[in-house]
Design a protein around this motif. Structure first.
Motif, PDB file in Angstrom:
ATOM      1  N   ILE A  20       0.856  -1.188   0.000  1.00 22.51           N
ATOM      2  CA  ILE A  20       0.000   0.000   0.000  1.00 22.51           C
ATOM      3  C   ILE A  20       0.894   1.240   0.000  1.00 22.51           C
ATOM      4  N   ARG A  21       0.489   2.244  -0.736  1.00 21.85           N
ATOM      5  CA  ARG A  21       1.210   3.514  -0.706  1.00 21.85           C
ATOM      6  C   ARG A  21       0.225   4.647  -0.513  1.00 21.85           C
ATOM      7  N   VAL A  22       0.555   5.568   0.381  1.00 19.37           N
ATOM      8  CA  VAL A  22      -0.251   6.763   0.630  1.00 19.37           C
ATOM      9  C   VAL A  22       0.496   7.967   0.067  1.00 19.37           C
ATOM     10  N   ALA A  23      -0.212   8.808  -0.684  1.00 22.11           N
ATOM     11  CA  ALA A  23       0.371  10.041  -1.223  1.00 22.11           C
ATOM     12  C   ALA A  23      -0.644  11.176  -1.066  1.00 22.11           C
ATOM     13  N   GLY A  24      -0.161  12.373  -0.854  1.00 19.08           N
ATOM     14  CA  GLY A  24      -1.045  13.525  -0.732  1.00 19.08           C
ATOM     15  C   GLY A  24      -1.854  13.556   0.548  1.00 19.08           C
ATOM     16  N   SER A  25      -1.336  12.953   1.615  1.00 15.33           N
ATOM     17  CA  SER A  25      -2.094  12.913   2.871  1.00 15.33           C
ATOM     18  C   SER A  25      -2.329  14.310   3.445  1.00 15.33           C
ATOM     19  N   LYS A  26      -1.453  15.247   3.114  1.00  9.81           N
ATOM     20  CA  LYS A  26      -1.605  16.617   3.618  1.00  9.81           C
ATOM     21  C   LYS A  26      -2.883  17.275   3.107  1.00  9.81           C
ATOM     22  N   ASN A  27      -3.433  16.773   2.010  1.00 10.16           N
ATOM     23  CA  ASN A  27      -4.661  17.350   1.445  1.00 10.16           C
ATOM     24  C   ASN A  27      -5.889  17.006   2.274  1.00 10.16           C
ATOM     25  N   ASN A  28      -5.805  15.896   3.018  1.00  7.12           N
ATOM     26  CA  ASN A  28      -6.869  15.509   3.957  1.00  7.12           C
ATOM     27  C   ASN A  28      -8.240  15.454   3.289  1.00  7.12           C
ATOM     28  N   THR A  29      -8.305  14.841   2.105  1.00 11.90           N
ATOM     29  CA  THR A  29      -9.576  14.710   1.385  1.00 11.90           C
ATOM     30  C   THR A  29     -10.139  13.305   1.591  1.00 11.90           C
ATOM     31  N   THR A  30     -11.358  13.095   1.094  1.00 17.46           N
ATOM     32  CA  THR A  30     -11.866  11.721   1.017  1.00 17.46           C
ATOM     33  C   THR A  30     -10.848  10.906   0.236  1.00 17.46           C
ATOM     34  N   PRO A  31     -10.365   9.806   0.786  1.00 13.00           N
ATOM     35  CA  PRO A  31      -9.326   9.041   0.092  1.00 13.00           C
ATOM     36  C   PRO A  31      -9.781   8.567  -1.286  1.00 13.00           C
ATOM     37  N   LEU A  32      -8.907   8.722  -2.249  1.00  7.99           N
ATOM     38  CA  LEU A  32      -9.132   8.225  -3.604  1.00  7.99           C
ATOM     39  C   LEU A  32      -8.303   6.966  -3.776  1.00  7.99           C
TER      40      LEU A  32
END
Length: 206
Positions: A20-32
């Protein structure tokens, strides 16, 4: 969503250790959540192209399906099915600790996105389908037949022309073409940049 930092994770989902990879967590949006193609593909190319743009404004979750890319491969060949992929996804959602998810499925991932949404409709907020493969449709098989004829070398092209002259059904032609083609031909069909195709194979591409 649980407080996750950008980065790569190895997580046991439904009995299989998934990449699993998480990117753009700083945006704090509904996960895509990105559902890759295949069956048997991976996220290597997408995360280095379109994914880079998406993570500028979205929280993006990549994961590779069981037996694909950097995810563990089941020892039993019977442990592959749409139902198991759906259960894997449900485990991913529980691990993320979210009530809603957006999905972006491309190629086979488009089909899987629809299956997931049908099985767990209350969880899915929005769906984007990019070139869903609809694997068993005649139009998809005709596109691949035509595609191979346009990219293979002369020797392979002559073999394919002989197959086309046999008057086979679309299904028979499609299956015969896939028996004929080698890894180089598949990469020519899938990738404009062949160096990317080579790198893709190092992370589990077929």
């Amino acid at each position: 969503m649980k407080s996750l930092m950008d980065g790569e994770y190895k997580v046991k989902l439904n009995g299989i250790t998934h990449w699993i990879r998480v990117a753009g967590s700083k945006n704090n949006t509904t996960p895509l959540v990105i559902l890759h193609g295949g069956p048997g593909g991976n996220q290597y190319v997408f995360e280095r192209t379109i994914g880079l743009l998406l993570s500028n404004s979205r929280t993006v979750i990549y994961y590779e399906q069981r037996g694909c890319g950097r995810t563990e491969k089941p020892s039993d060949d019977t442990k592959y099915s749409i139902d198991l992929l759906i259960e894997d996804f449900k485990s991913l959602r529980k691990w993320l600790e979210v009530k809603k998810l957006d999905l972006l499925g491309y190629s086979f991932g488009g089909e899987l996105a629809l299956e997931v949404a049908h099985a767990d409709p209350k969880v899915i907020n929005k769906i984007v389908l990019s070139g869903p493969s609809l694997i068993n449709s005649e139009i998809n098989k005709m596109v691949q037949i035509t595609g191979f004829c346009s990219v293979v070398d002369n020797q392979m092209y002559k073999q394919m022309q002989n197959v086309l002259k046999e008057g086979l059904t679309i299904d028979e032609t499609y299956n015969t073409f896939w028996e004929l083609v080698d890894s180089k031909s598949v990469d020519l069909l899938l990738f404009e940049n062949q160096e990317i195709g080579k790198k893709n194979r190092t992370v589990g591409g077929k």
